[in-house]
Design a protein around this motif. Structure first.
Motif, PDB file in Angstrom:
ATOM      1  N   ILE A  15       3.838  -1.146   3.714  1.00 36.86           N
ATOM      2  CA  ILE A  15       3.262   0.177   3.528  1.00 36.86           C
ATOM      3  C   ILE A  15       4.407   1.135   3.251  1.00 36.86           C
ATOM      4  O   ILE A  15       5.381   1.177   4.012  1.00 36.86           O
ATOM      5  CB  ILE A  15       2.464   0.576   4.772  1.00 36.86           C
ATOM      6  CG1 ILE A  15       1.173  -0.259   4.781  1.00 36.86           C
ATOM      7  CG2 ILE A  15       2.128   2.063   4.763  1.00 36.86           C
ATOM      8  CD1 ILE A  15       0.583  -0.436   6.115  1.00 36.86           C
ATOM      9  N   ILE A  38      -4.609   5.214   4.643  1.00 34.54           N
ATOM     10  CA  ILE A  38      -4.692   3.756   4.770  1.00 34.54           C
ATOM     11  C   ILE A  38      -5.564   3.398   5.965  1.00 34.54           C
ATOM     12  O   ILE A  38      -5.222   3.645   7.114  1.00 34.54           O
ATOM     13  CB  ILE A  38      -3.290   3.124   4.894  1.00 34.54           C
ATOM     14  CG1 ILE A  38      -2.531   3.361   3.589  1.00 34.54           C
ATOM     15  CG2 ILE A  38      -3.402   1.634   5.194  1.00 34.54           C
ATOM     16  CD1 ILE A  38      -1.108   2.904   3.613  1.00 34.54           C
ATOM     17  N   VAL A  48     -10.953   0.764  -2.930  1.00 30.42           N
ATOM     18  CA  VAL A  48      -9.662   0.185  -2.544  1.00 30.42           C
ATOM     19  C   VAL A  48      -9.828  -1.286  -2.168  1.00 30.42           C
ATOM     20  O   VAL A  48      -9.017  -2.137  -2.544  1.00 30.42           O
ATOM     21  CB  VAL A  48      -9.031   0.979  -1.381  1.00 30.42           C
ATOM     22  CG1 VAL A  48      -7.734   0.329  -0.930  1.00 30.42           C
ATOM     23  CG2 VAL A  48      -8.787   2.420  -1.791  1.00 30.42           C
ATOM     24  N   VAL A  57      -0.785  -1.162  -4.520  1.00 27.33           N
ATOM     25  CA  VAL A  57      -2.068  -0.475  -4.510  1.00 27.33           C
ATOM     26  C   VAL A  57      -1.759   0.996  -4.248  1.00 27.33           C
ATOM     27  O   VAL A  57      -1.151   1.337  -3.237  1.00 27.33           O
ATOM     28  CB  VAL A  57      -3.009  -1.047  -3.434  1.00 27.33           C
ATOM     29  CG1 VAL A  57      -4.273  -0.214  -3.332  1.00 27.33           C
ATOM     30  CG2 VAL A  57      -3.356  -2.499  -3.761  1.00 27.33           C
ATOM     31  N   LEU A  66       0.881  -1.168   0.000  1.00 26.83           N
ATOM     32  CA  LEU A  66       0.000   0.000   0.000  1.00 26.83           C
ATOM     33  C   LEU A  66       0.918   1.216   0.000  1.00 26.83           C
ATOM     34  O   LEU A  66       1.638   1.452   0.964  1.00 26.83           O
ATOM     35  CB  LEU A  66      -0.886  -0.003   1.250  1.00 26.83           C
ATOM     36  CG  LEU A  66      -1.787  -1.238   1.420  1.00 26.83           C
ATOM     37  CD1 LEU A  66      -2.381  -1.271   2.817  1.00 26.83           C
ATOM     38  CD2 LEU A  66      -2.893  -1.252   0.382  1.00 26.83           C
ATOM     39  N   LEU A  82      -8.110  -4.692  -3.655  1.00 21.44           N
ATOM     40  CA  LEU A  82      -7.402  -5.697  -2.860  1.00 21.44           C
ATOM     41  C   LEU A  82      -7.973  -7.088  -3.109  1.00 21.44           C
ATOM     42  O   LEU A  82      -7.247  -8.063  -3.303  1.00 21.44           O
ATOM     43  CB  LEU A  82      -7.542  -5.367  -1.364  1.00 21.44           C
ATOM     44  CG  LEU A  82      -6.657  -4.256  -0.831  1.00 21.44           C
ATOM     45  CD1 LEU A  82      -7.079  -3.871   0.584  1.00 21.44           C
ATOM     46  CD2 LEU A  82      -5.193  -4.701  -0.828  1.00 21.44           C
ATOM     47  N   LEU A 104      -2.354   4.730  -3.307  1.00 21.43           N
ATOM     48  CA  LEU A 104      -3.216   5.607  -2.527  1.00 21.43           C
ATOM     49  C   LEU A 104      -2.583   6.986  -2.566  1.00 21.43           C
ATOM     50  O   LEU A 104      -1.407   7.117  -2.921  1.00 21.43           O
ATOM     51  CB  LEU A 104      -3.313   5.097  -1.092  1.00 21.43           C
ATOM     52  CG  LEU A 104      -3.966   3.720  -1.011  1.00 21.43           C
ATOM     53  CD1 LEU A 104      -3.477   2.952   0.187  1.00 21.43           C
ATOM     54  CD2 LEU A 104      -5.472   3.850  -0.980  1.00 21.43           C
ATOM     55  N   TYR A 123      -8.044  -1.967   5.388  1.00 26.58           N
ATOM     56  CA  TYR A 123      -7.277  -2.441   4.228  1.00 26.58           C
ATOM     57  C   TYR A 123      -6.248  -3.475   4.665  1.00 26.58           C
ATOM     58  O   TYR A 123      -6.032  -4.489   3.994  1.00 26.58           O
ATOM     59  CB  TYR A 123      -6.541  -1.284   3.530  1.00 26.58           C
ATOM     60  CG  TYR A 123      -7.423  -0.153   3.047  1.00 26.58           C
ATOM     61  CD1 TYR A 123      -8.803  -0.327   2.923  1.00 26.58           C
ATOM     62  CD2 TYR A 123      -6.885   1.082   2.706  1.00 26.58           C
ATOM     63  CE1 TYR A 123      -9.605   0.717   2.493  1.00 26.58           C
ATOM     64  CE2 TYR A 123      -7.682   2.127   2.265  1.00 26.58           C
ATOM     65  CZ  TYR A 123      -9.037   1.945   2.167  1.00 26.58           C
ATOM     66  OH  TYR A 123      -9.826   2.986   1.743  1.00 26.58           O
ATOM     67  N   THR A 151      -0.145   7.655   2.776  1.00 26.67           N
ATOM     68  CA  THR A 151      -0.259   6.575   3.762  1.00 26.67           C
ATOM     69  C   THR A 151      -1.290   6.936   4.819  1.00 26.67           C
ATOM     70  O   THR A 151      -1.873   6.067   5.442  1.00 26.67           O
ATOM     71  CB  THR A 151       1.096   6.308   4.450  1.00 26.67           C
ATOM     72  OG1 THR A 151       1.644   7.552   4.868  1.00 26.67           O
ATOM     73  CG2 THR A 151       2.065   5.615   3.521  1.00 26.67           C
TER      74      THR A 151
END
Lengths: 362, 141, 660
Positions: free
Chosen positions: B65, B47, C651, B39, B12, C655, B41, B51, B44
Motif C-alpha cells: 500500500i 482502502i 475496485v 490499483v 494499492l 482486483l 485509488l 480490498y 490510502t
C-alpha cells in the motif's frame, strides 16, 4: 454500597421483589428483563410494566436465547422520557455500550442492572435440564455439575462482573437459596437502595476469593482455547477446513450484537456476482464452491467488528453447522484489541480505535 | 526457495503520491520487475479492509500500500486513518497464516520515483524469499 | 431480467515508439477482444491525437459502444482528453477507464513478454472496472468574486494590488502591525542596488489606499472552511488598543510613552522601542499598537496613561477586545513568506557568544537609514570595522540543518560586501561553497564586487574564535579570528576580523504549517508549501482555488517573488472571472436505505462535508464540501457510504480481473 436482598425462596425471588418495588414505587416506568412466557420455559427478554408480571422474571436462569443488547438498544433508540430498568448480563452490557458508541442508542433513560454471570447454557441443553429438574435458577449456582454445562464462550469468559451499571446483582459469596447481594455502582444505584431502605453491609468474606478463583480458572481456560484455536486457523487451509460446512446462512451475523448494519455488505450488490465472473473463476481455478465468499465473509466480519467482539458466543450457538465461530472471533478479536489497547464495553468514553489517529504512526 | 516463483503483487496506491511516483519512475525509465499491478485509488484512506482481504484470498502473494508521507496527505490525514486499519487487517491476516511481511505500507511521495522503483524491487524480493502465498496451495473454495 | 447491454470499446495506443516496441499492442488488442462485454478492440499509433479521438467517437456512434477503455499513458496525462471524446460522442464521461501501459509497463519493464503480459492484466482490470462504471454528473456553482491574501510582505502586497487592479475585492491579512514584511527591513536590493524603501513604500501606500483592497493588519486567519469559490474565513483582529478611525498617526503617543527599553523586533533587537509603537516610520497603516505585555496599564495594571493624556484625537482605547470578522471569498492566495535561519545552534560561528557576529538581517538593519545606527555600519563600540568576514550558506546546504540552497544568500552577501566597501572602506572576505548567481545581471554584479577588491574564498568556515594567532599584535586586539580552508589553494587560513556577518538561509515562516493545515495545503519535508506541479502549475495547490506566492513555496529573491505573486493573482482572477465552478463528480454518496445512523462517517470527515439528518436518522453528504477522499466509505461498515467512481464493486472487480 453493598446490600443483601434476602428471600427464603431464593435469589430469584429477591430480585423479583427489587424489580417489583422499582415499578410500584414509580422509580421506573418499565423493566426489561429475561422472563418466562406462558408458552415456554426459555426466558426471553421481556418488557414488563405491570408489577404482577414481575413474577415471570427469571434473570438468573443460566440461559440467554440471544444477546439481549440488540433488543435493549431498540428500546433505547431515543430518550422517550420514560425511565427503564434493564437487567442484563455483562456481555450484553458491553455490547450495549459499543452500540451507544455507534449512536445506535442512548443510555439516558436507562437504569442498568447488571448480573454477575456464571455463564449460560445452550438453549436446548437448558430446556432439557429445566425439564429434568425445575428450579435450575437456584440449583445452577449450587450444583457444580451444572456449571460444567455452560457454553464454550462462557467457559473462557473473564468478564463475569458487569461494568458501567447502576446496580449489580451479586451472586459471588452468596448462598443463592437465601437471597442475593446487590451493589450500587453509581449515584442512581445508591439512591435506589437508600430509598428502598437497604443498609450498607460488608460483602461476604468469601466473595473476593471466589472471584479470584474464577478469574484464574477462566483465564487459564481462555488461553487454552486461544492456543488451540490459533492452531486450528494458523493457515488458511486449516481455517477453511474449520469453516468448511459453513452454509453462508448469516446466522452468526444476525446473532452478533455488535453487527449493527442495517444491511450487511454481503447482501448488497458488491457481492452480487455476475454469471460471467463465476464462470470465469471456475474456468481459471478448475472448480469453485457455491455460494462463494465464505472465507471472505468471515474475514471481513473480523475486520469490521473484531475490535468490538464482546465474546458472548451467540454466533457459535446459532450456527447450524456447529462451526466454532466465537472461538476464532475471541482468538483473533483479542489480538486486534491488544493491538489497539482497546477493550469493547470497558468504558463508554473510550473511542473506537479506527476513529482516532495519531499524528505520528511509525 | 523456488527460483521459478514469480509472485503476484498488488499495489494499492493513492493517486496523489505513490501513483504519481510510479508515473515518475516510468518517465525516468526506472525499470523494476513486472510482478506489480497497480490499483489506483484517490487516497490510502479509501482502502477498504475488504480490498486487502480479497487480494490475499484471490491469490496475491503480497500487497503493498503506497501513500503520501504523514503530513502530506492530499486529504489531510487519510494516510493516518489508513495506517490503523491496515495494521488491524494485517494483524487479522497474520492469524490465518499470512506472514506480516506480505502486507507492506509504504509512504512514497510524488517526487520519489526512485523510491518507488527501489521499494517495488525490494518488496518483490521479500515476497520471493517468503515463497508463494499459502492460498495457492489450498483447494479452491 | 436482462441487464443493460454493455458494449466496451478498447483502444491500445502505440504512443509512437513509446509503447509499441516494448508491448505487443496487437496481441493486447486481440486479448482484449476476448474479454467479457468487449465489442471492439483496436490499436492505433497515437490515441490522443485528433484522428485517435475521432476513432473512438466514430466507433461509439457506429457500434453503439457505451464503455471505453484506452490503454496508453497515465490518466494524469490524458484522462480528461478521452473523457471529453466520450462526451462528444454522446456517452457519459465517466463511462471511461484508462489502463496505464506506458508508465507502468512499457517504460519500466525490460522484457517484452513481461511488458505485454502486464499490459494485458492492466487492460483486463480496466475492462472489468469500466463494466461497473456509473454515469456521473457535476453541476455549476456560483463563485464569490473576492480574494483573500494571507501575508502582507512584498508577495502578498503585489498579489493584492494585481487582483485589486482587476477589479476584485481583496482582503489582505497581515499578522504584524504593518505590511511590508522582510523587504521593508532592507536598505538596498541586489543587483541594481535600488533603494528598497524607495520602491517599497509607494507599493505599501498603494495597498493602503487601494479602493479594492481591505487591509487587516495585526490580524490572523483563524479558520477557513468551504470550497473553491466559496470559502468562509474567520479573521481574528488583535486589539491595537487604538481606535484606527480616530488616530491620525501624529506619533506623540510614542514620544510620551515612559516604557522605552523594549527591544525592537523590526530592528532585529539592535535598538529599542516604546510600549506604544509603530514598527517603523513608513508603516502602513500608520496607526501604532500598544504592546499589552509591556504597557504599564495593560501588563501591570499600574497608573500611567501618558499616551491617552497627550492623544488629541482621543484614539487610545484600553478596553479594546479581540474581534472576529467573518468574510466569504472565492479564492485564497497564501503569501506567508519566510523566517531567517537562527544560527545559534551552529556554535562554531559564535553567534550569541561574540557581540560582533551578526546575522544578515541584523546587518540589513545596521546598514539601513532608519536602522539603529542611521545607516552607518558601526560596531557595538561605535567604530567602523576595518576587516569584515561574510560567511555564506549558514544553515543552508548543510545536511544537518537545511539541505537546500536558500538561493538569495550569495547575492545578498555580495551586496553586503559592496556596501561595506563603499561605506567603510574595510577589507572584506567572503567564504563561500559555490557562488550562485543565476539571474539577470547577477553574474555581472559578482564580477563587479570582485573588482572592488572583495576577497572571495572558497571554503566553509570551520570556526569563528576570539583566540588570536598572535596575541601580542596590538592591531588585532579584540578581534575575532575566522578559521577556514581555502579549498582552491589548499591552505588553512586564520583571518583576524572586526565583524562577522552570517549569511543565514531561509526557512518557512513561523505558523505557516498551521495556515497550511487550516486550508488543507500540504508542505514538503522542509515545510515549504507544495505546488500542484513543480513545472506546470507552480502557483497552484492541490486545493482548488488556493494559490501560492513568494517564499512560502520555497526561497526566492524579490523579482521572482513579485512575478509569482502576479502569477498567483492571475490564476485567482482567471478562476473567478468565469463566475462559476463545477462541482466534483467523484464524491461520497450515502445510501439512505443502508445508513444505520451511526455517524462514524461524520466523525472521520475532515471537511465537515457530512451532516446528520436528525429527522431521518441518516447521514447526508454536502456535495460542495466533499473532496471524495473516501474516509467515510471505509469507516462505514455497511457500505452505505461509497465514493462515486471508486465503489467497492469497481475496485474489487479490478482486483479480481488482475488476480483471477
Amino acid at each position: 454500597m453493598y446490600s443483601v436482598l434476602k428471600s427464603e425462596k431464593g435469589g430469584v425471588f429477591a430480585v423479583r421483589s427489587l424489580l417489583k418495588r422499582l415499578l410500584t414505587e414509580n422509580m421506573v416506568d418499565a423493566v426489561f428483563v429475561a422472563a418466562k412466557t406462558p408458552y415456554s420455559d426459555l426466558p426471553m427478554p421481556t418488557l414488563i410494566s405491570s408489577p404482577e408480571n414481575i413474577e415471570t422474571a427469571d434473570p438468573l436462569a443460566p440461559v440467554a436465547p440471544f444477546n439481549a443488547s440488540r433488543q435493549a438498544s431498540i428500546l433505547l433508540r431515543s430518550d422517550t422520557g420514560k425511565r427503564l430498568a434493564l437487567v442484563l448480563r455483562p456481555c450484553e452490557i458491553r455490547a450495549l455500550i459499543e452500540l451507544v458508541k455507534l449512536k445506535q442508542c442512548v443510555l439516558d433513560p436507562a437504569i442498568l442492572i447488571g448480573i454477575e454471570c456464571k455463564g449460560r447454557m445452550e438453549n436446548a441443553l437448558f430446556l432439557e435440564q429445566e425439564k429434568q429438574r425445575s428450579g435450575i435458577s437456584i440449583s445452577f449456582y449450587q450444583d457444580d455439575n451444572l456449571k460444567e454445562m455452560i457454553c464454550s464462550a462462557c467457559n473462557v469468559c473473564d468478564h463475569f462482573q458487569p461494568v458501567g451499571t447502576d446496580l449489580t446483582l451479586s451472586v459471588f459469596g452468596v448462598q443463592i437459596s437465601t437471597g442475593i447481594g446487590v451493589e450500587a455502582e453509581s449515584e442512581t444505584g445508591t439512591d435506589i437502595l437508600k430509598k428502598m431502605g437497604y443498609s450498607d453491609v460488608q460483602p461476604p468474606a468469601e466473595r473476593e476469593a471466589e472471584l479470584r478463583d474464577l478469574q484464574q480458572q477462566r483465564l487459564e481456560a481462555k488461553s487454552v482455547l486461544m492456543e488451540k484455536t490459533a492452531e486450528d486457523i494458523k493457515d488458511i487451509k486449516r481455517f477453511e477446513t474449520l469453516i468448511a460446512n459453513c452454509l453462508n446462512c448469516s446466522n452468526c451475523r444476525v446473532a452478533c450484537p455488535v453487527c449493527y448494519c442495517k444491511e450487511c455488505v454481503f447482501v448488497t450488490d458488491v457481492f452480487a456476482h455476475e454469471p460471467e465472473l463465476l464462470i470465469r473463476r471456475a474456468v481459471k481455478r478448475g472448480m469453485i464452491k457455491m455460494p462463494t465468499e465464505t472465507t471472505m465473509f468471515h474475514l471481513t466480519r473480523l475486520a469490521h467488528i473484531g475490535h468490538a467482539c464482546v465474546a458472548c458466543g451467540h454466533c457459535t450457538s446459532v450456527c447450524p453447522s456447529g462451526i466454532p465461530v466465537a472461538d476464532f472471533f475471541i482468538t483473533v478479536g483479542s489480538k486486534v484489541q491488544d493491538l489497539f489497547d482497546y477493550e469493547p464495553g470497558r468504558d463508554i468514553n473510550e473511542p473506537i480505535p479506527y476513529l482516532v489517529f495519531e499524528e505520528e504512526n511509525q | 526457495m523456488n527460483d521459478q516463483f514469480e509472485p503476484q503483487i498488488i499495489a494499492l496506491v493513492c493517486n496523489w503520491c505513490t501513483y504519481t511516483a510510479a508515473d515518475l519512475a516510468g518517465t525516468s525509465r526506472l525499470s523494476y520487475p513486472s510482478n506489480v499491478r497497480l490499483v489506483r485509488l484517490m487516497c490510502t484512506g479509501m482502502i477498504d479492509a475488504k480490498y486487502i482481504i480479497k487480494a490475499f484470498l484471490d491469490g496475491a502473494d503480497g500487497v503493498v500500500i503506497g501513500g503520501c508521507h504523514p503530513g502530506d496527505c492530499h486529504y489531510i490525514n487519510g494516510n493516518l486513518k489508513a495506517t490503523k486499519r491496515i495494521y488491524g487487517v494485517g494483524k487479522i491476516m497474520e492469524q490465518f497464516g499470512f506472514e506480516p511481511d506480505r502486507l507492506r505500507l509504504k509512504w512514497i511521495g510524488a517526487s520519489e520515483g526512485l523510491e518507488f522503483q527501489k521499494n517495488m524491487a525490494e518488496f518483490i524480493e521479500t515476497i520471493k524469499q517468503l515463497g508463494p502465498s499459502p492460498v495457492k496451495s489450498r483447494m479452491i473454495l | 431480467m436482462k441487464r443493460d447491454q454493455i458494449n466496451i470499446g478498447v483502444y491500445i495506443c502505440h504512443c509512437g515508439m513509446n509503447i509499441s516496441p516494448k508491448v505487443d499492442v496487437e496481441a493486447v488488442a486481440e486479448f482484449a477482444e476476448g474479454l467479457a462485454h468487449v465489442r471492439i478492440a483496436r490499436d492505433y499509433k497515437f490515441m490522443c491525437s485528433s484522428p485517435g479521438q475521432e476513432f473512438i467517437i466514430d466507433d461509439i456512434r457506429q457500434y453503439g459502444l457505451n464503455r471505453i477503455v484506452v490503454a496508453s499513458c497515465s490518466p494524469r496525462m490524458h484522462e480528461a482528453t478521452f473523457r471529453n471524446a466520450c462526451e462528444t460522442a454522446g456517452i457519459n464521461r465517466h463511462y471511461f477507464q484508462m489502463a496505464n501501459i506506458r508508465e507502468q509497463a512499457a517504460w519500466v519493464t525490460l522484457d517484452t513478454k513481461e511488458a505485454t503480459a502486464k499490459a494485458m492484466d492492466l487492460v483486463a482490470a480496466a475492462v472489468a472496472r469500466v463494466t461497473y462504471h456509473r454515469p456521473l454528473e457535476s453541476r455549476e456553482v456560483k463563485v464569490n468574486k473576492s480574494i483573500l491574501v494571507i501575508g502582507g510582505g512584498i508577495a502578498g502586497m503585489q498579489a493584492a494590488i494585481s487582483s485589486g487592479n482587476a477589479g476584485y475585492q481583496v482582503y489582505l491579512i497581515e499578522r504584524e502591525p504593518s505590511i511590508g514584511g522582510h523587504m521593508a527591513k532592507f536598505d538596498k536590493t541586489f543587483p541594481t542596488l535600488d533603494c528598497a524603501a524607495c520602491i517599497m513604500t509607494p507599493k505599501m501606500v498603494e495597498v493602503g489606499q487601494h479602493e479594492s483592497i481591505r487591509l487587516f493588519t495585526y490580524s490572523e486567519v483563524v479558520s477557513v472552511e468551504g470550497f473553491v469559490g466559496n470559502y468562509s474565513v474567520r479573521i481574528l483582529k488583535k486589539p491595537r488598543f487604538i481606535d484606527e478611525s480616530k488616530c491620525n498617526g501624529c506619533g506623540i503617543c510614542m514620544e510620551k510613552c515612559p516604557i522605552k527599553k523594549i527591544p525592537s523586533e523590526f530592528n532585529e533587537n539592535l535598538s529599542f522601542r516604546t510600549a506604544i509603537y509603530s514598527p517603523f516610520p513608513q508603516a502602513v497603516p500608520n496607526t501604532p499598537v500598544i504592546d499589552p505585555d509591556h504597557c504599564r496599564i495593560l501588563a501591570e495594571n499600574k497608573p500611567c496613561g501618558a499616551c491617552e493624556k497627550f492623544c488629541e484625537a482621543g484614539a487610545i482605547d484600553f478596553n479594546q477586545q479581540p474581534e472576529h470578522m467573518d468574510i466569504t471569498v472565492g479564492s485564497i492566495i497564501i503569501a506567508t513568506g519566510f523566517k531567517a535561519f537562527d544560527p545559534e545552534p551552529l556554535v562554531q560561528y559564535g553567534y550569541g557568544i561574540y557581540p560582533e557576529v551578526y546575522t544578515s538581517l541584523e546587518f540589513e538593519r545596521l546598514n539601513n537609514a532608519t536602522g539603529p545606527t542611521g545607516g552607518s555600519i558601526l560596531m557595538k563600540g561605535g567604530d567602523f570595522p576595518k576587516r569584515v568576514a561574510i560567511i555564506h550558506c549558514v544553515g543552508s546546504r548543510d545536511a544537518q540543518y537545511r539541505e537546500y540552497c536558500s538561493r538569495v544568500c550569495c547575492m545578498y552577501s555580495m551586496k553586503f560586501a559592496h556596501l561595506v566597501r563603499e561605506k567603510t572602506g574595510a577589507e572584506v572576505w567572503e567564504f563561500y561553497i559555490d557562488v550562485r548567481s543565476p539571474g539577470k545581471l547577477y553574474e555581472e554584479f559578482y564580477n563587479r564586487v570582485q573588482k572592488e577588491g572583495v576577497h572571495m574564498i572558497r571554503g566553509r568556515v570551520a570556526e569563528v574564535t576570539d583566540i588570536l594567532d598572535d596575541p601580542e599584535n596590538s592591531e588585532d586586539k579584540g578581534r575575532l579570528t575566522v578559521v577556514a580552508e581555502n579549498t582552491l589553494t589548499r591552505r588553512m587560513l586564520r583571518i583576524p576580523v572586526d565583524m562577522v556577518i552570517l549569511s543565514v538561509g531561509l526557512e518557512p515562516a513561523e505558523g505557516a504549517g498551521d495556515v497550511g493545515r487550516m486550508i488543507g495545503v500540504s508542505s514538503d519535508g522542509n515545510g515549504w508549501f507544495t505546488e500542484l506541479h513543480a513545472k506546470l502549475a507552480p502557483v497552484s495547490t492541490v486545493i482548488k482555488g488556493v494559490f501560492l506566492a513568494g517564499c512560502c513555496q520555497g526561497p526566492k529573491d524579490i523579482p521572482d517573488t513579485v512575478a509569482q505573486a502576479m502569477g498567483a493573482s492571475g490564476e485567482a482572477v482567471a478562476l473567478l472571472s468565469k463566475g462559476t465552478v463545477m462541482t466534483r463528480a467523484e464524491i461520497s454518496f450515502i445510501d439512505p436505505d443502508l445508513c444505520a445512523g451511526c455517524q462514524t462517517c461524520v466523525e472521520v470527515c475532515v471537511y465537515n462535508a457530512i451532516d446528520f439528518d436528525e429527522g431521518r436518522g441518516i447521514a447526508t453528504v454536502n456535495e460542495l464540501l466533499c473532496q471524495g477522499c473516501g474516509s467515510c466509505a471505509v469507516a462505514c461498515p455497511s457500505s452505505a457510504a461509497s465514493i462515486k467512481h471508486f465503489t467497492n464493486r469497481q475496485v474489487m472487480e479490478e482486483l479480481e480481473a488482475i488476480l483471477i
